[in-house]
Design an enzyme around this catalytic site. Sequence first.
Site, PDB file in Angstrom:
ATOM      1  N   TRP A 155      14.552   3.730  -9.575  1.00 52.06           N
ATOM      2  CA  TRP A 155      13.898   3.458 -10.856  1.00 52.06           C
ATOM      3  C   TRP A 155      14.785   3.846 -12.027  1.00 52.06           C
ATOM      4  CZ3 TRP A 155      10.293   0.151 -11.409  1.00 52.06           C
ATOM      5  CH2 TRP A 155       9.387  -0.089 -10.383  1.00 52.06           C
ATOM      6  N   HIS A 212       6.309  -1.325 -12.974  1.00 53.86           N
ATOM      7  CA  HIS A 212       6.227   0.014 -12.379  1.00 53.86           C
ATOM      8  C   HIS A 212       4.782   0.513 -12.351  1.00 53.86           C
ATOM      9  CE1 HIS A 212       8.468   4.148 -12.123  1.00 53.86           C
ATOM     10  NE2 HIS A 212       7.658   3.945 -11.112  1.00 53.86           N
ATOM     11  N   CYS A 224       8.582  -1.539   0.692  1.00 53.78           N
ATOM     12  CA  CYS A 224       8.760  -1.422  -0.759  1.00 53.78           C
ATOM     13  C   CYS A 224       9.796  -2.426  -1.246  1.00 53.78           C
ATOM     14  CB  CYS A 224       9.193  -0.005  -1.128  1.00 53.78           C
ATOM     15  SG  CYS A 224       8.120   1.304  -0.500  1.00 53.78           S
ATOM     16  N   ARG A 275       0.838  -1.188   0.000  1.00 51.99           N
ATOM     17  CA  ARG A 275       0.000   0.000   0.000  1.00 51.99           C
ATOM     18  C   ARG A 275       0.878   1.245   0.000  1.00 51.99           C
ATOM     19  NH1 ARG A 275      -2.715  -0.546   5.945  1.00 51.99           N
ATOM     20  NH2 ARG A 275      -4.256  -1.539   4.589  1.00 51.99           N
ATOM     21  N   THR A 303       3.037   4.150   1.104  1.00 52.94           N
ATOM     22  CA  THR A 303       3.865   4.357   2.293  1.00 52.94           C
ATOM     23  C   THR A 303       4.379   5.779   2.422  1.00 52.94           C
ATOM     24  OG1 THR A 303       5.917   3.738   1.158  1.00 52.94           O
ATOM     25  CG2 THR A 303       4.639   1.960   2.166  1.00 52.94           C
ATOM     26  N   ARG A 327      -0.779   9.000 -12.543  1.00 54.07           N
ATOM     27  CA  ARG A 327       0.376   8.107 -12.648  1.00 54.07           C
ATOM     28  C   ARG A 327       0.218   7.058 -13.734  1.00 54.07           C
ATOM     29  NH1 ARG A 327       3.453  11.631 -10.240  1.00 54.07           N
ATOM     30  NH2 ARG A 327       3.043  11.919  -8.012  1.00 54.07           N
ATOM     31  N   CYS A 381      13.003   1.852   1.832  1.00 52.02           N
ATOM     32  CA  CYS A 381      11.709   1.504   2.426  1.00 52.02           C
ATOM     33  C   CYS A 381      11.613  -0.017   2.496  1.00 52.02           C
ATOM     34  CB  CYS A 381      10.570   2.084   1.583  1.00 52.02           C
ATOM     35  SG  CYS A 381       8.928   1.460   1.980  1.00 52.02           S
ATOM     36  N   SER A 394       8.260  -1.441 -17.263  1.00 52.57           N
ATOM     37  CA  SER A 394       7.198  -0.439 -17.233  1.00 52.57           C
ATOM     38  C   SER A 394       5.905  -1.032 -16.688  1.00 52.57           C
ATOM     39  CB  SER A 394       6.965   0.123 -18.638  1.00 52.57           C
ATOM     40  OG  SER A 394       5.865   1.008 -18.654  1.00 52.57           O
TER      41      SER A 394
END
EC number: 1.8.4.-
Length: 546
Positions: free
Chosen positions: A195, A226, A350, A182, A184, A255, A347, A223
């Site tokens: 990235w 992402h 993540c 989720r 963060t 996004r 993170c 992609s």
Amino acid sequence: MQLNKLMLGFMLCASALADDGQQAAEPHTSANFCKIDKDQQVGSTCDITFHELNEINEQIRPQLARLVKTDFFRYFKLDLYKECPFWSDNNGYCVNRACAVDVVDDWESVPDIWQPEVLGGLDEDSVKSEGGESDECSFLNELCGRRREFARPEPLSIDYCDVTDFTNKDSVLVDLVANPERFTGYGGEQSAQIWSAIYKENCFTLGEQGFCLAKDVFYRLISGLHASIATHLSNDYLDTKTGKWGPNLELFMARVGNHPDRVANIYFNFAVVAKALWKIQPYLERVEFCNVYDTNVKDMISNVVSRLDSRVFNEDLLFQDDISMRMKDDFRRRFKNVTKIMDCVHCDRCRMWGKVQTTGYATSLKILFEMDAGDEKARQRVVDKLTKYELIGLFNTFDRISKSVNAINNFERMYHSQMETNTSSIAAFFQNNFFRLGFTETEDQETSNATADMPLPEDSASDNEPYFADLKIPARRSKKQTKEESTSALQQELQGVYHALQFIWNSYVNLPRNLLILVLDVANTWFNNFIGVPTQINILGDDASD
């Protein structure tokens, strides 16, 4: 020629999925959300439509969501504090509580198949004499740590991820269900660096024409990953006003939704992982899943995989026997680097989900690239090299990409609902995409955030298009001021300076008096205490005298 045919198949499918046109101002219809015609056939190598992929996902979604919550598929092992192998930035961390990962500490709550003695147990029967391989890297018919004596194949260099991470002594067991993916708040310069490094892995060294195609395939896979992550975080976003988690349509459109190629790449990745699962379906039927879990888990796997359509990919056109080994080795090495870049993420949550999903995509590529359709022994050899963590990563990644497809359809319903209730303002918002107004191309790339917070790079086909071609920038107010306005502004500023100086001067003038009052008050309190008069009684006496 065979090399070109290999990657051309991917490109035909990917090109049909992607629509690189600008964002049109025309209203979206139910069959043309995000400028993708769902009734359009995906391509000659993907004999299936977007609508059919949505139908498949609707059929498997409930069962797949339950499958990844079972005792076998909900746990994953990784090293959360492994040093970044690419740059010296290992001391950073995310201070947000949402970035943290709750590791398994209460082993009594963990099923027997995940107990330390099963995960780390070694004996003569479970160790390979040549390689010293533990139960944690045992093959699919040893998923539960069972000791069996059989002839194992020689190790092959076919891994698209670093499987040694699963046996690292510093690795910890995590419950994926207890640590959902989720939003963060993680982002900024460090995440942009992550990235950027991932996309830079899409630089193949050989100058053959096939590598241009391989570059496009690599880009669409990354992609799609992402965009899928951005969709997850947009779908599970914390509303700071209400304190509730829920979908954020504006964030999704900024996004992902306003970029049809990104939406298409999510479907592209869905097809890749789905085909990999379909391809190993016969071998999954022979896998034993630990005593009481065996029948239930097998039934759920069968219910999911059996609904997948073989038309989703035609691997006969994509993966030929005479693939250039140099190209495949380079492709494998670079995707393995992508999995290692995840060790640089500050993170923890993540990093965890990045590791899970890159492991899943790496497993899909191993199955699709390495399983020779004409050689049963070669296929079995590839399956035998799969570890249980690769299988767990594969199904959890399919669950993630399936959830992304489901979220896209949910965002579509929200989109049309808002368009109906407030057509003018909502339409202007989605057409103009004001999140990017005021940014130059360079600033946008440097300040964009990772995971959900960093905009994905545009497709290379649109590099020559104006960067703000899809925006309608409103006319700016003239900066010219009248003489009266300038004089008034100057007077206000001078008046503010005067009051500030007056305050400072009065503070210095009153300082001696204020110090005297303070000293007398302290002395009075001290003297009362010295003669035995309680301060509280003295105060009451003062009140009474009034």
